[in-house]
Design a protein around this motif. Structure first.
Motif, PDB file in Angstrom:
ATOM      1  N   ARG A   1      -4.899  -8.104   6.179  1.00  0.00           N
ATOM      2  CA  ARG A   1      -5.710  -6.959   6.619  1.00  0.00           C
ATOM      3  C   ARG A   1      -6.694  -7.344   7.716  1.00  0.00           C
TER       4      ARG A   1
ATOM      5  N   SER B   1      -6.712  -5.913  11.376  1.00  0.00           N
ATOM      6  CA  SER B   1      -5.345  -5.406  11.584  1.00  0.00           C
ATOM      7  C   SER B   1      -5.342  -3.886  11.699  1.00  0.00           C
ATOM      8  N   GLY B   2      -4.237  -3.346  12.126  1.00  0.00           N
ATOM      9  CA  GLY B   2      -4.048  -1.902  12.090  1.00  0.00           C
ATOM     10  C   GLY B   2      -4.354  -1.413  10.682  1.00  0.00           C
TER      11      GLY B   2
ATOM     12  N   TYR C   1       4.283  -5.073  -0.757  1.00  0.00           N
ATOM     13  CA  TYR C   1       4.710  -3.676  -0.849  1.00  0.00           C
ATOM     14  C   TYR C   1       6.037  -3.590  -1.610  1.00  0.00           C
TER      15      TYR C   1
ATOM     16  N   LEU D   1       2.004   8.817   8.663  1.00  0.00           N
ATOM     17  CA  LEU D   1       0.675   8.404   9.133  1.00  0.00           C
ATOM     18  C   LEU D   1       0.405   9.015  10.501  1.00  0.00           C
TER      19      LEU D   1
ATOM     20  N   PRO E   1       6.541  -5.962   5.258  1.00  0.00           N
ATOM     21  CA  PRO E   1       5.794  -6.367   6.449  1.00  0.00           C
ATOM     22  C   PRO E   1       5.030  -7.660   6.121  1.00  0.00           C
TER      23      PRO E   1
ATOM     24  N   ASN F   1       2.525  -6.055  17.665  1.00  0.00           N
ATOM     25  CA  ASN F   1       3.950  -5.725  17.739  1.00  0.00           C
ATOM     26  C   ASN F   1       4.122  -4.315  18.290  1.00  0.00           C
TER      27      ASN F   1
ATOM     28  N   ALA G   1      -2.328  -8.379  12.059  1.00  0.00           N
ATOM     29  CA  ALA G   1      -1.319  -7.823  12.976  1.00  0.00           C
ATOM     30  C   ALA G   1      -1.465  -6.315  13.082  1.00  0.00           C
TER      31      ALA G   1
ATOM     32  N   ASN H   1      10.982  -5.318  10.406  1.00  0.00           N
ATOM     33  CA  ASN H   1      10.485  -6.130   9.289  1.00  0.00           C
ATOM     34  C   ASN H   1      11.526  -7.132   8.786  1.00  0.00           C
TER      35      ASN H   1
ATOM     36  N   PHE I   1       1.688  -9.375   7.126  1.00  0.00           N
ATOM     37  CA  PHE I   1       0.405  -9.449   7.818  1.00  0.00           C
ATOM     38  C   PHE I   1      -0.707  -9.373   6.780  1.00  0.00           C
TER      39      PHE I   1
ATOM     40  N   ALA J   1       1.530  -2.948  14.192  1.00  0.00           N
ATOM     41  CA  ALA J   1       2.892  -2.616  14.613  1.00  0.00           C
ATOM     42  C   ALA J   1       2.898  -1.136  14.969  1.00  0.00           C
TER      43      ALA J   1
ATOM     44  N   TYR K   1      11.322   0.562  12.239  1.00  0.00           N
ATOM     45  CA  TYR K   1      10.242  -0.329  11.793  1.00  0.00           C
ATOM     46  C   TYR K   1      10.742  -1.257  10.677  1.00  0.00           C
TER      47      TYR K   1
END
Ligand code: 3EB
Length: 335
Positions: free
Chosen positions: A223, A238-239, A210, A326, A219, A135, A175, A154, A221, A177, A150
């Motif tokens: 891991r 994944s990211g 979350y 991040l 989100p 994404n 995934a 979602n 997805f 993003a 973001y």
């Protein structure tokens, strides 16, 4: 078989001199859009990601190539190529075309539409299992309509999953993003005809669980996903970022965030090892490393080379990460 490989140049016969109609498509990371791809049958599934390369590399291609011939398909802004066992697709939507819905922000509506079109096509083509979503969202940390973009994304993604009877917990695809420097919403994906296995990380709360402090809808997805493509095992990581539990750790410290991300990668690979018969090591994966501040590139690369090994297979691009605290995120794949 599906091969994922990486190059800094557009090469005409990417693998073993196979005809280019075995090329399913590519992600093309560059500040500039690509003009000279007319010789490629797969050109319509070349997904441009507006992100500068780092370390003197102006462009990066992530190619998806099968050993079998593929054929092309299209429905509206969704382009795809496929053979009997694998499909690669990409949809690109301009948010400005989604400004009319009073109950939804344009990005939320575009995200919902992108996923709805993907799920409808996969149903029609009988590719029920998504291995991986990519994404890419302009200004991902920007706030409009009182909500970070973001988080708007979602909302739309979750609406489409629910409306299309997709799992919203448990076995969801791998995934990433990330934020681009501009341009339309783009979602790329790989789908197959045999079930994939979602891997979670015992150090992290699953993203679909979350708490609401990260946005009104979670989100969706896993891991990592373990897939079998024409009998060959593949891992899509994944990211992966500096998140433990559900919290960002080491805000402002890119070195510590990189170390923590590598701890998370190790934990995901351990979990994959525990759940499957196939073992992937950290040195098996090719990584794409997304770095928010280009000045951090030398530090991040030094840590990867120290922790994973001097010959770590990694490509580096500049990107915004989906949480504003991040500074780095690492994804990977292995076959
Ligand atoms: C995280 O762990 C970091 O929204 O599809 C990583 C991978 C992240 C995928 C997505 C987001 C996504 O929450 C962000």
């Amino acid at each position: 078989m599906l091969k994922v490989f990486y190059s800094n140049a557009l090469i005409s016969s990417p693998v073993d001199n196979h005809a280019t109609d075995t090329l399913l498509g590519a992600l093309y990371f560059s500040q500039q859009t690509l003009t000279d791809i007319s010789d490629f049958d797969a050109a319509s599934t070349f997904a441009h990601v507006a992100m500068p390369g780092l370390g003197g590399q102006s462009a990066l291609y992530e190619f998806f190539q099968s050993t079998d011939q593929s054929q092309a398909g299209q429905s509206d802004q969704l382009h795809f190529r496929f053979n009997d066992n694998i499909l690669f697709g990409v949809i690109t939507l301009n948010e400005s075309e989604f400004s009319g819905d009073p109950g939804s922000t344009p990005l939320q509506a575009a995200s919902k539409t992108a996923y709805e079109k993907i799920f409808a096509m996969l149903k029609a083509q009988n590719f029920p299992y998504v291995l991986r979503f990519w994404n890419y969202i302009a200004d991902i940390n920007g706030i409009s309509h009182d909500l970070e973009r973001y988080r708007q994304f979602n909302l739309g993604r979750q609406q489409a999953f629910i409306g299309n009877d997709q799992h919203i917990a448990g076995n969801v695809p791998a995934a990433c993003a990330l934020g681009t420097t501009g341009g339309p919403l783009m979602v790329a994906f790989l789908a197959g005809r045999t079930p994939t296995l979602a891997i979670e990380n015992p150090r992290q709360i699953s993203a679909y669980d979350y708490p609401a402090e990260y946005g009104p809808r979670s989100p969706l997805f896993s891991r990592a996903s373990m897939a079998s493509v024409a009998g060959n095992s593949m891992l899509f990581l994944s990211g992966t970022a500096s998140i433990v539990g559900h919290q960002t750790l080491h805000a402002g410290d890119v070195s510590a965030q990189t170390e923590e991300s590598i701890e998370n990668i190790a934990a995901v690979l351990d979990e994959a090892d525990r759940k499957t018969a196939t073992k992937f090591n950290m040195t098996d994966l090719h990584y794409i490393v997304y770095i928010r501040d280009p000045a951090h590139f030398p530090q991040v690369r030094a840590i990867l080379e120290h922790r994973i090994g001097p010959h770590v297979k990694a490509s580096y691009v500049q990107a915004d990460i989906c949480r504003s605290d991040l500074l780095v995120e690492i994804e990977g794949s292995a076959e």
